[in-house]
Design a protein around this motif. Structure first.
Motif, PDB file in Angstrom:
ATOM      1  N   GLU A 246     -29.456 -40.057  27.270  1.00  0.00           N
ATOM      2  CA  GLU A 246     -30.502 -40.921  27.854  1.00  0.00           C
ATOM      3  C   GLU A 246     -31.137 -40.248  29.072  1.00  0.00           C
ATOM      4  OE1 GLU A 246     -29.107 -44.878  28.684  1.00  0.00           O
ATOM      5  OE2 GLU A 246     -28.625 -45.262  26.573  1.00  0.00           O
ATOM      6  N   MET A 247     -30.301 -39.619  29.896  1.00  0.00           N
ATOM      7  CA  MET A 247     -30.829 -38.957  31.101  1.00  0.00           C
ATOM      8  C   MET A 247     -31.751 -37.795  30.729  1.00  0.00           C
ATOM      9  SD  MET A 247     -27.305 -38.896  33.335  1.00  0.00           S
ATOM     10  CE  MET A 247     -27.938 -38.234  34.861  1.00  0.00           C
ATOM     11  N   ILE A 248     -31.362 -37.032  29.722  1.00  0.00           N
ATOM     12  CA  ILE A 248     -32.186 -35.883  29.304  1.00  0.00           C
ATOM     13  C   ILE A 248     -33.500 -36.375  28.708  1.00  0.00           C
ATOM     14  CG2 ILE A 248     -32.343 -33.993  27.616  1.00  0.00           C
ATOM     15  CD1 ILE A 248     -29.345 -33.488  28.093  1.00  0.00           C
ATOM     16  N   ASP A 249     -33.410 -37.394  27.855  1.00  0.00           N
ATOM     17  CA  ASP A 249     -34.638 -37.923  27.239  1.00  0.00           C
ATOM     18  C   ASP A 249     -35.575 -38.480  28.310  1.00  0.00           C
ATOM     19  OD1 ASP A 249     -33.679 -37.125  24.827  1.00  0.00           O
ATOM     20  OD2 ASP A 249     -33.110 -39.125  24.113  1.00  0.00           O
ATOM     21  N   ALA A 250     -34.997 -39.158  29.324  1.00  0.00           N
ATOM     22  CA  ALA A 250     -35.827 -39.711  30.404  1.00  0.00           C
ATOM     23  C   ALA A 250     -36.465 -38.600  31.227  1.00  0.00           C
ATOM     24  CB  ALA A 250     -34.973 -40.604  31.312  1.00  0.00           C
ATOM     25  N   ALA A 251     -35.759 -37.488  31.386  1.00  0.00           N
ATOM     26  CA  ALA A 251     -36.300 -36.362  32.165  1.00  0.00           C
ATOM     27  C   ALA A 251     -37.415 -35.661  31.395  1.00  0.00           C
ATOM     28  CB  ALA A 251     -35.192 -35.377  32.511  1.00  0.00           C
ATOM     29  N   GLY A 252     -37.363 -35.754  30.069  1.00  0.00           N
ATOM     30  CA  GLY A 252     -38.407 -35.141  29.245  1.00  0.00           C
ATOM     31  C   GLY A 252     -38.412 -33.624  29.299  1.00  0.00           C
ATOM     32  N   ARG A 253     -37.284 -33.047  29.619  1.00  0.00           N
ATOM     33  CA  ARG A 253     -37.205 -31.585  29.680  1.00  0.00           C
ATOM     34  C   ARG A 253     -36.357 -31.043  28.533  1.00  0.00           C
ATOM     35  NH1 ARG A 253     -34.839 -29.001  33.329  1.00  0.00           N
ATOM     36  NH2 ARG A 253     -36.134 -27.159  33.072  1.00  0.00           N
ATOM     37  N   ASP A 254     -36.534 -29.753  28.268  1.00  0.00           N
ATOM     38  CA  ASP A 254     -35.808 -29.091  27.190  1.00  0.00           C
ATOM     39  C   ASP A 254     -34.439 -28.660  27.722  1.00  0.00           C
ATOM     40  OD1 ASP A 254     -35.106 -27.798  24.900  1.00  0.00           O
ATOM     41  OD2 ASP A 254     -36.382 -26.047  25.243  1.00  0.00           O
ATOM     42  N   ILE A 255     -33.476 -29.574  27.656  1.00  0.00           N
ATOM     43  CA  ILE A 255     -32.128 -29.319  28.179  1.00  0.00           C
ATOM     44  C   ILE A 255     -31.140 -29.489  27.022  1.00  0.00           C
ATOM     45  CG2 ILE A 255     -30.333 -30.095  29.787  1.00  0.00           C
ATOM     46  CD1 ILE A 255     -32.589 -31.218  31.572  1.00  0.00           C
ATOM     47  N   ARG A 256     -30.351 -28.479  26.759  1.00  0.00           N
ATOM     48  CA  ARG A 256     -29.365 -28.599  25.684  1.00  0.00           C
ATOM     49  C   ARG A 256     -28.188 -29.448  26.153  1.00  0.00           C
ATOM     50  NH1 ARG A 256     -31.232 -25.907  21.451  1.00  0.00           N
ATOM     51  NH2 ARG A 256     -29.598 -26.966  20.298  1.00  0.00           N
ATOM     52  N   LEU A 257     -27.623 -30.219  25.220  1.00  0.00           N
ATOM     53  CA  LEU A 257     -26.451 -31.056  25.513  1.00  0.00           C
ATOM     54  C   LEU A 257     -25.293 -30.564  24.662  1.00  0.00           C
ATOM     55  CD1 LEU A 257     -24.927 -33.335  26.776  1.00  0.00           C
ATOM     56  CD2 LEU A 257     -26.192 -34.957  25.360  1.00  0.00           C
ATOM     57  N   GLU A 258     -24.391 -29.877  25.332  1.00  0.00           N
ATOM     58  CA  GLU A 258     -23.300 -29.176  24.650  1.00  0.00           C
ATOM     59  C   GLU A 258     -21.984 -29.916  24.866  1.00  0.00           C
ATOM     60  OE1 GLU A 258     -22.289 -24.495  24.159  1.00  0.00           O
ATOM     61  OE2 GLU A 258     -22.305 -25.177  26.233  1.00  0.00           O
ATOM     62  N   ILE A 259     -21.144 -29.883  23.845  1.00  0.00           N
ATOM     63  CA  ILE A 259     -19.821 -30.519  23.916  1.00  0.00           C
ATOM     64  C   ILE A 259     -18.763 -29.454  23.632  1.00  0.00           C
ATOM     65  CG2 ILE A 259     -19.938 -31.218  21.478  1.00  0.00           C
ATOM     66  CD1 ILE A 259     -18.489 -33.563  24.061  1.00  0.00           C
ATOM     67  N   ASP A 260     -17.630 -29.548  24.357  1.00  0.00           N
ATOM     68  CA  ASP A 260     -16.639 -28.474  24.295  1.00  0.00           C
ATOM     69  C   ASP A 260     -15.233 -29.058  24.361  1.00  0.00           C
ATOM     70  OD1 ASP A 260     -15.168 -26.139  24.551  1.00  0.00           O
ATOM     71  OD2 ASP A 260     -16.057 -25.533  26.463  1.00  0.00           O
ATOM     72  N   GLY A 261     -14.481 -28.859  23.276  1.00  0.00           N
ATOM     73  CA  GLY A 261     -13.081 -29.263  23.268  1.00  0.00           C
ATOM     74  C   GLY A 261     -12.730 -30.175  22.108  1.00  0.00           C
ATOM     75  N   GLY A 262     -11.910 -29.672  21.201  1.00  0.00           N
ATOM     76  CA  GLY A 262     -11.437 -30.501  20.096  1.00  0.00           C
ATOM     77  C   GLY A 262     -12.489 -30.841  19.058  1.00  0.00           C
ATOM     78  N   VAL A 263     -13.539 -30.023  18.962  1.00  0.00           N
ATOM     79  CA  VAL A 263     -14.597 -30.288  17.975  1.00  0.00           C
ATOM     80  C   VAL A 263     -14.205 -29.658  16.631  1.00  0.00           C
ATOM     81  CG1 VAL A 263     -17.035 -29.937  17.400  1.00  0.00           C
ATOM     82  CG2 VAL A 263     -16.358 -30.332  19.784  1.00  0.00           C
ATOM     83  N   LYS A 264     -14.213 -30.472  15.583  1.00  0.00           N
ATOM     84  CA  LYS A 264     -13.768 -30.042  14.243  1.00  0.00           C
ATOM     85  C   LYS A 264     -14.742 -30.591  13.197  1.00  0.00           C
ATOM     86  CE  LYS A 264      -9.445 -29.344  16.001  1.00  0.00           C
ATOM     87  NZ  LYS A 264      -8.959 -28.013  16.301  1.00  0.00           N
ATOM     88  N   VAL A 265     -14.563 -30.163  11.963  1.00  0.00           N
ATOM     89  CA  VAL A 265     -15.356 -30.725  10.863  1.00  0.00           C
ATOM     90  C   VAL A 265     -15.225 -32.246  10.837  1.00  0.00           C
ATOM     91  CG1 VAL A 265     -15.513 -30.935   8.346  1.00  0.00           C
ATOM     92  CG2 VAL A 265     -15.247 -28.693   9.379  1.00  0.00           C
TER      93      VAL A 265
END
Ligand code: DX5
Ligand code: ZN
Length: 229
Positions: A163-182
């Motif tokens: 929501e914060m990124i969409d409100a800012a309207g900027r090209d910001i990647r949102l990355e997640i790290d830890g325990g990500v699996k299929v």
């Protein structure tokens, strides 16, 4: 469809053949190499530094290298990673004395800059820097080790940052790290992530002698991502 990126964490790769591992995992359809830097000070583990990043570039890795600094102090090492070929440099805000200065330093070195949030680090660190960052990295485990389980509260945090990124309207990647699996990548994408670090969820799969060993697992992740949007 969202512009999803899969970023394998080489923390879980075979360090005895790190260049080959990176080349193989990229050839299987991943987008950039996630490079975990630990200093036995900010986190209780010690990993790899600029020399290894430079060695990957010399080996022929041209994909973006996503340097995740789990170090304190931060600033001294930024220039070395930029010179070694880093594309993104992200750091933990509580590990920097002067967050704005560190962001400026990363940008002045020609890299993309980002902040990393541990599971219990408040998002208020973003309040005055949304116009200065290219990436937000949310940790879904406590930093320091691969192979931990995804902490479910990260899903709500992802929604808030989306929501914060969409409100800012900027090209910001949102990355997640830890325990990500299929098994959970679809749910994580639905919560708003567009960039997915996965170490033990990818490396070590398949036949060690097969250069296409990661095709199956990466293909399965892509299918889940396609179904999530
Ligand atoms: C943890 C690192 C992660 C780690 C993820 O401190 O930042 O990038 O390698 O490993 P998995 O995917 O195994 O949880
Ligand atoms: Zn990481």
């Amino acid at each position: 469809m969202a512009d999803f990126m899969i970023a394998p964490s080489i923390l879980a790769a075979d360090f005895a053949k790190i260049g080959e591992e990176c080349a193989n995992v990229l050839a299987s359809g991943t987008d950039m190499i996630h490079f975990d830097v630990m200093d036995n000070h900010y986190v209780p583990n010690l990993t790899i530094g600029p020399l290894v990043c430079e060695a990957l570039r010399q080996y022929g890795i041209t994909a973006p290298i996503d340097v995740h600094l789990m170090v304190s102090p931060v600033d001294r090492i930024v220039g070395d990673f930029a010179a070694a070929g880093a594309s993104y440099i992200t750091f933990h805000p509580e590990a920097s004395e002067h967050i704005d200065r560190t962001l400026q330093l990363i940008k002045s070195e020609g890299c993309q800059a980002g902040l990393v949030f541990n599971p219990a680090t408040p998002l208020s660190y973003l309040d005055y820097v949304m116009d200065k960052i290219d990436m937000v990295l949310l940790m879904s485990v406590n930093p320091g080790f691969g192979g931990q389980s995804f902490i479910p509260s990260a899903l709500d945090k992802l929604k808030q940052v989306r929501e914060m990124i969409d409100a800012a309207g900027r090209d910001i990647r949102l990355e997640i790290d830890g325990g990500v699996k299929v098994e959970n990548i679809g749910e994580i994408a639905a919560a708003g992530a567009d960039t997915f670090v996965s170490g033990s969820g990818i490396f070590g799969k398949g036949d060690a002698n097969d250069p296409h060993r990661y095709d199956t697992i990466v293909g399965q992740m892509r299918e889940k991502l396609a179904a999530a949007c």
